[in-house]
Design a protein around this motif. Structure first.
Motif, PDB file in Angstrom:
ATOM      1  N   HIS A   1      45.813   6.345  38.715  1.00 28.93           N
ATOM      2  CA  HIS A   1      45.359   4.982  38.438  1.00 28.93           C
ATOM      3  C   HIS A   1      45.673   4.690  36.973  1.00 28.93           C
ATOM      4  O   HIS A   1      44.855   4.950  36.086  1.00 28.93           O
ATOM      5  CB  HIS A   1      43.855   4.866  38.696  1.00 28.93           C
ATOM      6  CG  HIS A   1      43.354   3.466  38.814  1.00 28.93           C
ATOM      7  ND1 HIS A   1      43.679   2.470  37.900  1.00 28.93           N
ATOM      8  CD2 HIS A   1      42.550   2.862  39.739  1.00 28.93           C
ATOM      9  CE1 HIS A   1      43.087   1.353  38.249  1.00 28.93           C
ATOM     10  NE2 HIS A   1      42.405   1.554  39.366  1.00 28.93           N
ATOM     11  N   PRO A   2      46.880   4.164  36.693  1.00 25.65           N
ATOM     12  CA  PRO A   2      47.294   3.989  35.304  1.00 25.65           C
ATOM     13  C   PRO A   2      46.319   3.196  34.436  1.00 25.65           C
ATOM     14  O   PRO A   2      46.116   3.544  33.261  1.00 25.65           O
ATOM     15  CB  PRO A   2      48.638   3.261  35.439  1.00 25.65           C
ATOM     16  CG  PRO A   2      49.177   3.758  36.746  1.00 25.65           C
ATOM     17  CD  PRO A   2      47.968   3.852  37.638  1.00 25.65           C
ATOM     18  N   SER A   3      45.689   2.161  34.983  1.00 22.46           N
ATOM     19  CA  SER A   3      44.758   1.368  34.170  1.00 22.46           C
ATOM     20  C   SER A   3      43.493   2.149  33.852  1.00 22.46           C
ATOM     21  O   SER A   3      43.039   2.190  32.707  1.00 22.46           O
ATOM     22  CB  SER A   3      44.405   0.061  34.880  1.00 22.46           C
ATOM     23  OG  SER A   3      45.505  -0.815  34.902  1.00 22.46           O
ATOM     24  N   VAL A   4      42.889   2.771  34.857  1.00 24.61           N
ATOM     25  CA  VAL A   4      41.660   3.532  34.634  1.00 24.61           C
ATOM     26  C   VAL A   4      41.935   4.801  33.824  1.00 24.61           C
ATOM     27  O   VAL A   4      41.128   5.209  32.996  1.00 24.61           O
ATOM     28  CB  VAL A   4      40.992   3.875  35.982  1.00 24.61           C
ATOM     29  CG1 VAL A   4      39.844   4.858  35.800  1.00 24.61           C
ATOM     30  CG2 VAL A   4      40.458   2.596  36.634  1.00 24.61           C
ATOM     31  N   GLN A   5      43.098   5.414  34.044  1.00 27.51           N
ATOM     32  CA  GLN A   5      43.442   6.616  33.295  1.00 27.51           C
ATOM     33  C   GLN A   5      44.052   6.302  31.935  1.00 27.51           C
ATOM     34  O   GLN A   5      44.202   7.204  31.111  1.00 27.51           O
ATOM     35  CB  GLN A   5      44.401   7.481  34.118  1.00 27.51           C
ATOM     36  CG  GLN A   5      43.751   8.078  35.364  1.00 27.51           C
ATOM     37  CD  GLN A   5      44.743   8.819  36.240  1.00 27.51           C
ATOM     38  OE1 GLN A   5      45.790   8.280  36.608  1.00 27.51           O
ATOM     39  NE2 GLN A   5      44.420  10.056  36.583  1.00 27.51           N
ATOM     40  N   GLY A   6      44.413   5.043  31.702  1.00 29.69           N
ATOM     41  CA  GLY A   6      44.883   4.611  30.387  1.00 29.69           C
ATOM     42  C   GLY A   6      46.237   5.159  29.989  1.00 29.69           C
ATOM     43  O   GLY A   6      46.414   5.645  28.869  1.00 29.69           O
ATOM     44  N   PHE A   7      47.234   5.055  30.901  1.00 34.43           N
ATOM     45  CA  PHE A   7      48.568   5.549  30.539  1.00 34.43           C
ATOM     46  C   PHE A   7      49.646   4.682  31.180  1.00 34.43           C
ATOM     47  O   PHE A   7      49.430   4.033  32.205  1.00 34.43           O
ATOM     48  CB  PHE A   7      48.737   7.017  30.962  1.00 34.43           C
ATOM     49  CG  PHE A   7      49.013   7.224  32.429  1.00 34.43           C
ATOM     50  CD1 PHE A   7      50.288   7.527  32.875  1.00 34.43           C
ATOM     51  CD2 PHE A   7      47.989   7.127  33.376  1.00 34.43           C
ATOM     52  CE1 PHE A   7      50.555   7.727  34.225  1.00 34.43           C
ATOM     53  CE2 PHE A   7      48.242   7.334  34.731  1.00 34.43           C
ATOM     54  CZ  PHE A   7      49.536   7.629  35.158  1.00 34.43           C
ATOM     55  N   ASP A   8      50.806   4.675  30.540  1.00 39.62           N
ATOM     56  CA  ASP A   8      51.976   3.962  31.038  1.00 39.62           C
ATOM     57  C   ASP A   8      52.809   4.958  31.839  1.00 39.62           C
ATOM     58  O   ASP A   8      53.403   5.876  31.267  1.00 39.62           O
ATOM     59  CB  ASP A   8      52.783   3.414  29.859  1.00 39.62           C
ATOM     60  CG  ASP A   8      54.072   2.718  30.277  1.00 39.62           C
ATOM     61  OD1 ASP A   8      54.486   2.855  31.449  1.00 39.62           O
ATOM     62  OD2 ASP A   8      54.686   2.048  29.420  1.00 39.62           O
ATOM     63  N   PRO A   9      52.868   4.828  33.163  1.00 39.35           N
ATOM     64  CA  PRO A   9      53.567   5.829  33.962  1.00 39.35           C
ATOM     65  C   PRO A   9      55.057   5.927  33.685  1.00 39.35           C
ATOM     66  O   PRO A   9      55.677   6.948  34.006  1.00 39.35           O
ATOM     67  CB  PRO A   9      53.295   5.388  35.403  1.00 39.35           C
ATOM     68  CG  PRO A   9      52.942   3.944  35.306  1.00 39.35           C
ATOM     69  CD  PRO A   9      52.254   3.775  33.988  1.00 39.35           C
ATOM     70  N   SER A  10      55.640   4.889  33.071  1.00 41.87           N
ATOM     71  CA  SER A  10      57.076   4.927  32.775  1.00 41.87           C
ATOM     72  C   SER A  10      57.394   5.631  31.463  1.00 41.87           C
ATOM     73  O   SER A  10      58.571   5.889  31.163  1.00 41.87           O
ATOM     74  CB  SER A  10      57.647   3.502  32.725  1.00 41.87           C
ATOM     75  OG  SER A  10      57.164   2.796  31.594  1.00 41.87           O
ATOM     76  N   ALA A  11      56.362   5.970  30.669  1.00 43.90           N
ATOM     77  CA  ALA A  11      56.577   6.626  29.378  1.00 43.90           C
ATOM     78  C   ALA A  11      57.181   8.013  29.572  1.00 43.90           C
ATOM     79  O   ALA A  11      56.759   8.774  30.443  1.00 43.90           O
ATOM     80  CB  ALA A  11      55.268   6.720  28.606  1.00 43.90           C
ATOM     81  N   ARG A  12      58.162   8.350  28.750  1.00 41.39           N
ATOM     82  CA  ARG A  12      58.880   9.612  28.915  1.00 41.39           C
ATOM     83  C   ARG A  12      57.989  10.837  28.725  1.00 41.39           C
ATOM     84  O   ARG A  12      58.306  11.916  29.225  1.00 41.39           O
ATOM     85  CB  ARG A  12      60.067   9.664  27.958  1.00 41.39           C
ATOM     86  CG  ARG A  12      61.203   8.706  28.308  1.00 41.39           C
ATOM     87  CD  ARG A  12      61.693   8.918  29.745  1.00 41.39           C
ATOM     88  NE  ARG A  12      62.861   8.136  30.085  1.00 41.39           N
ATOM     89  CZ  ARG A  12      62.833   6.946  30.652  1.00 41.39           C
ATOM     90  NH1 ARG A  12      61.658   6.370  30.908  1.00 41.39           N
ATOM     91  NH2 ARG A  12      63.938   6.319  30.976  1.00 41.39           N
TER      92      ARG A  12
END
Length: 297
Positions: free
Chosen positions: A131-142
């Motif tokens: 859950h990118p929003s709840v986990q606070g991360f950009d999944p496309s980031a290298r």
């Protein structure tokens, strides 16, 4: 405890690909209380913390199976998740109807890779939830690519929340949760760079449904689960494509306990979706995504 599946897939009427396990047998919840309370208010009048036994009984009575998971957002929320091991044990006790997915916090780096490997190889989870929003991360980031590389090698499907969030809704500043991190376009990079990795975009991706449609049509390894919204509120373009370009890409999913299967099905039957497509959405596409032997599209 390692999960062993005992689901009779041929006998099932459907597979719900998105069910939450929010509290473990020790009473530890998946999210801090204020987030759980806000989401319960957002979804209105639900039993927010059903036991694994209640989940199993619900789906057993409906002759359905359910994919069950939680979310590890320890870095963003400062709150340890409910036990994945407990979830797997509960699914194994009810392995005629429940299938466990795992979860790791991508922001823990190498620790997340090691834990993902443990959950797949030792616990026997069938996939992973993010859950990118709840986990606070950009999944496309290298910086997260080593994790996607590992999970691609492990051969398990990944579920990513997309679109609007019930978690944090109505809280001051939305509980610090940033919606842009759940834009499905961020998953397009992963789908392109890891073509063997099966990606499930969870929920109608409001306000980015056109983007989600395009990605699922363009990328053979990307699917959409239909959870989190009552079907009567589905975006028009999603319903329109369901009978043609997306007929092999959509997955029955509710977001239980937020939405019950009965309510979801009642709405879905009223949509203008071709009758011959219903079996694909309700079960056949899920069998393909889950890699169930003997079932292919």
């Amino acid at each position: 405890m390692r999960y062993t599946c005992n689901v009779d897939f041929d006998a099932l009427s459907a597979i719900d690909m998105h069910v939450h396990y929010e509290t473990d047998t020790c009473g530890h919840n998946s999210l801090p209380d204020e987030y759980l309370d806000a989401s319960a208010k957002y979804f209105k009048g639900i039993d927010r913390l059903p036991s694994i036994e209640k989940i199993a009984d619900t789906y057993r009575q409906l002759n359905m199976a359910a994919v069950v998971f939680t979310i590890d957002a320890r870095t963003q929320l400062g709150h340890l998740p409910n036990s994945i091991d407990d979830l797997v044990a509960g699914c194994n006790d009810n392995n005629d109807v429940l299938i466990p997915f795992g979860s790791v916090d991508p922001r823990t780096g190498q620790e997340a890779i090691v834990e993902a490997r443990r959950q797949v190889n030792e616990l026997g989870v069938w996939g992973m939830k993010f859950h990118p929003s709840v986990q606070g991360f950009d999944p496309s980031a290298r910086e997260f690519y080593p994790l996607w590389e590992e999970l691609s090698a492990l051969g398990k499907p990944l579920v990513f929340h997309t679109g609007q969030n019930g978690i944090g809704a109505g809280m001051k500043g939305g509980g610090g949760i940033k919606l842009r991190l759940s834009n499905p376009l961020l998953l397009d990079d992963i789908a392109a760079d890891f073509p063997e990795l099966t990606i499930i975009m969870a929920h109608p991706s409001v306000p980015w449904q056109e983007e989600a449609n395009s990605i699922a049509i363009h990328k053979p390894n990307v699917f959409i689960d239909l959870s989190g919204w009552r079907p009567k509120y589905f975006p028009e373009s999603l319903v329109r494509f369901a009978s043609n370009a997306l007929s092999r890409k959509l997955l029955f999913a509710t977001d239980y306990p937020m939405i019950s299967p009965e309510v979801w099905l009642g709405d879905f039957q009223k949509l203008e979706v071709k009758e011959e497509v219903h079996p694909r959405i309700m079960k056949e596409n899920a069998l393909h995504v889950l890699g169930v032997k003997g079932h292919s599209r």
